[in-house]
Design a protein around this motif. Sequence first.
Motif, PDB file in Angstrom:
ATOM      1  N   MET A  58       0.839  -1.207   0.000  1.00 55.61           N
ATOM      2  CA  MET A  58       0.000   0.000   0.000  1.00 55.61           C
ATOM      3  C   MET A  58       0.870   1.251   0.000  1.00 55.61           C
ATOM      4  O   MET A  58       0.615   2.192  -0.747  1.00 55.61           O
ATOM      5  N   GLN A  59       1.907   1.243   0.800  1.00 54.22           N
ATOM      6  CA  GLN A  59       2.822   2.389   0.840  1.00 54.22           C
ATOM      7  C   GLN A  59       3.493   2.584  -0.518  1.00 54.22           C
ATOM      8  O   GLN A  59       3.619   3.706  -1.007  1.00 54.22           O
ATOM      9  N   GLN A  60       3.898   1.490  -1.163  1.00 59.88           N
ATOM     10  CA  GLN A  60       4.514   1.575  -2.487  1.00 59.88           C
ATOM     11  C   GLN A  60       3.524   2.125  -3.519  1.00 59.88           C
ATOM     12  O   GLN A  60       3.899   2.932  -4.373  1.00 59.88           O
ATOM     13  N   LEU A  61       2.271   1.680  -3.450  1.00 63.02           N
ATOM     14  CA  LEU A  61       1.255   2.151  -4.398  1.00 63.02           C
ATOM     15  C   LEU A  61       0.973   3.638  -4.225  1.00 63.02           C
ATOM     16  O   LEU A  61       0.642   4.332  -5.185  1.00 63.02           O
ATOM     17  N   GLN A  62       1.114   4.133  -3.005  1.00 59.57           N
ATOM     18  CA  GLN A  62       0.880   5.551  -2.750  1.00 59.57           C
ATOM     19  C   GLN A  62       2.101   6.404  -3.087  1.00 59.57           C
ATOM     20  O   GLN A  62       1.962   7.502  -3.612  1.00 59.57           O
ATOM     21  N   GLU A  63       3.281   5.902  -2.790  1.00 58.88           N
ATOM     22  CA  GLU A  63       4.497   6.675  -3.051  1.00 58.88           C
ATOM     23  C   GLU A  63       4.897   6.646  -4.523  1.00 58.88           C
ATOM     24  O   GLU A  63       5.460   7.606  -5.031  1.00 58.88           O
ATOM     25  N   ASN A  64       4.644   5.537  -5.181  1.00 59.24           N
ATOM     26  CA  ASN A  64       4.984   5.382  -6.593  1.00 59.24           C
ATOM     27  C   ASN A  64       3.707   4.962  -7.331  1.00 59.24           C
ATOM     28  O   ASN A  64       3.563   3.802  -7.724  1.00 59.24           O
ATOM     29  N   ALA A  65       2.804   5.919  -7.471  1.00 57.30           N
ATOM     30  CA  ALA A  65       1.481   5.620  -8.024  1.00 57.30           C
ATOM     31  C   ALA A  65       1.587   5.025  -9.426  1.00 57.30           C
ATOM     32  O   ALA A  65       2.340   5.518 -10.268  1.00 57.30           O
ATOM     33  N   ARG A  66       0.848   3.961  -9.642  1.00 52.80           N
ATOM     34  CA  ARG A  66       0.756   3.345 -10.971  1.00 52.80           C
ATOM     35  C   ARG A  66      -0.250   4.151 -11.779  1.00 52.80           C
ATOM     36  O   ARG A  66      -1.115   4.811 -11.223  1.00 52.80           O
ATOM     37  N   ASP A  67      -0.142   4.051 -13.096  1.00 48.54           N
ATOM     38  CA  ASP A  67      -1.112   4.750 -13.938  1.00 48.54           C
ATOM     39  C   ASP A  67      -2.491   4.112 -13.809  1.00 48.54           C
ATOM     40  O   ASP A  67      -3.499   4.809 -13.695  1.00 48.54           O
ATOM     41  N   ILE A  68      -2.529   2.770 -13.842  1.00 54.37           N
ATOM     42  CA  ILE A  68      -3.794   2.030 -13.795  1.00 54.37           C
ATOM     43  C   ILE A  68      -3.678   0.910 -12.773  1.00 54.37           C
ATOM     44  O   ILE A  68      -2.676   0.192 -12.748  1.00 54.37           O
ATOM     45  N   ILE A  69      -4.710   0.766 -11.937  1.00 46.50           N
ATOM     46  CA  ILE A  69      -4.811  -0.389 -11.046  1.00 46.50           C
ATOM     47  C   ILE A  69      -6.120  -1.105 -11.364  1.00 46.50           C
ATOM     48  O   ILE A  69      -7.182  -0.488 -11.396  1.00 46.50           O
ATOM     49  N   ILE A  70      -6.013  -2.412 -11.617  1.00 46.26           N
ATOM     50  CA  ILE A  70      -7.178  -3.270 -11.794  1.00 46.26           C
ATOM     51  C   ILE A  70      -7.301  -4.061 -10.503  1.00 46.26           C
ATOM     52  O   ILE A  70      -6.385  -4.786 -10.114  1.00 46.26           O
ATOM     53  N   LEU A  71      -8.429  -3.923  -9.830  1.00 44.46           N
ATOM     54  CA  LEU A  71      -8.564  -4.370  -8.450  1.00 44.46           C
ATOM     55  C   LEU A  71      -9.824  -5.199  -8.254  1.00 44.46           C
ATOM     56  O   LEU A  71     -10.918  -4.761  -8.584  1.00 44.46           O
ATOM     57  N   ASP A  72      -9.661  -6.391  -7.705  1.00 47.42           N
ATOM     58  CA  ASP A  72     -10.802  -7.206  -7.288  1.00 47.42           C
ATOM     59  C   ASP A  72     -11.355  -6.588  -6.007  1.00 47.42           C
ATOM     60  O   ASP A  72     -10.629  -5.923  -5.267  1.00 47.42           O
ATOM     61  N   VAL A  73     -12.618  -6.816  -5.719  1.00 46.34           N
ATOM     62  CA  VAL A  73     -13.211  -6.187  -4.541  1.00 46.34           C
ATOM     63  C   VAL A  73     -13.195  -7.077  -3.304  1.00 46.34           C
ATOM     64  O   VAL A  73     -13.410  -6.583  -2.201  1.00 46.34           O
ATOM     65  N   GLN A  74     -12.937  -8.357  -3.442  1.00 50.38           N
ATOM     66  CA  GLN A  74     -12.935  -9.264  -2.292  1.00 50.38           C
ATOM     67  C   GLN A  74     -11.602  -9.973  -2.155  1.00 50.38           C
ATOM     68  O   GLN A  74     -11.005 -10.405  -3.147  1.00 50.38           O
ATOM     69  N   GLY A  75     -11.113 -10.105  -0.911  1.00 52.78           N
ATOM     70  CA  GLY A  75      -9.944 -10.919  -0.617  1.00 52.78           C
ATOM     71  C   GLY A  75      -8.614 -10.370  -1.065  1.00 52.78           C
ATOM     72  O   GLY A  75      -7.643 -11.116  -1.151  1.00 52.78           O
ATOM     73  N   VAL A  76      -8.524  -9.077  -1.329  1.00 58.00           N
ATOM     74  CA  VAL A  76      -7.280  -8.533  -1.888  1.00 58.00           C
ATOM     75  C   VAL A  76      -6.503  -7.644  -0.933  1.00 58.00           C
ATOM     76  O   VAL A  76      -5.481  -7.081  -1.306  1.00 58.00           O
ATOM     77  N   THR A  77      -6.961  -7.536   0.291  1.00 55.55           N
ATOM     78  CA  THR A  77      -6.272  -6.658   1.221  1.00 55.55           C
ATOM     79  C   THR A  77      -6.249  -7.266   2.617  1.00 55.55           C
ATOM     80  O   THR A  77      -7.148  -8.008   2.990  1.00 55.55           O
ATOM     81  N   THR A  78      -5.195  -6.942   3.351  1.00 59.90           N
ATOM     82  CA  THR A  78      -5.136  -7.366   4.743  1.00 59.90           C
ATOM     83  C   THR A  78      -5.995  -6.411   5.569  1.00 59.90           C
ATOM     84  O   THR A  78      -6.180  -5.245   5.187  1.00 59.90           O
ATOM     85  N   PRO A  79      -6.539  -6.878   6.696  1.00 58.73           N
ATOM     86  CA  PRO A  79      -7.451  -6.045   7.492  1.00 58.73           C
ATOM     87  C   PRO A  79      -6.828  -4.741   8.000  1.00 58.73           C
ATOM     88  O   PRO A  79      -7.539  -3.762   8.222  1.00 58.73           O
TER      89      PRO A  79
END
Length: 166
Positions: A58-79
């Motif tokens: 998450m820190q990497q995605l915020q500090e080095n933002a990607r142009d496009i993120i394709i994201l599933d809505v379930q089961g893809v993140t820690t609590p």
Amino acid sequence: MKIKLKSRVGRWLMGLNCISICIIDDESIYFNNDLIALAKINGFKNIERYHQVNKTLMQQLQENARDIIILDVQGVTTPDVAKDGLHLASSLARTTNTYIAITSAHKFHLTNRITEVDYVIEDRLLTAVDFLNELTNIVENYLEKKSNFYKNIVFKIGFSLTKQNL
């Protein structure tokens, strides 16, 4: 012969100024290595694939933002990062200028409070043709909505030459 040359030139131009694409989906069957390899052959050179977002990613995605993120809505993140993919999408939309596309194996997840996303993949991608078509639609929409004209002009020219053959 002319079409093949045009496509090769287009893929070469796309490679000069790559759009960064990050796919986050907990299911290995979707967006698998074969589909990603096919996308790379067709000019989408900078694709990352993750199964789950933890604090470090998450820190990497915020500090080095990607142009496009394709994201599933379930089961893809820690609590400790977010409740689910929709909350993760909302957080990324607030903290970055990333173009966010969401998907789910369960369509009812896509109708529940979809906010702050740029694109919804309504049908799960099962074939290589589906994947390339959807990726082409996402990139076209990204180029219209969020891309910096000067930053991506070379990619745009290459993409326009290549997408005829996708």
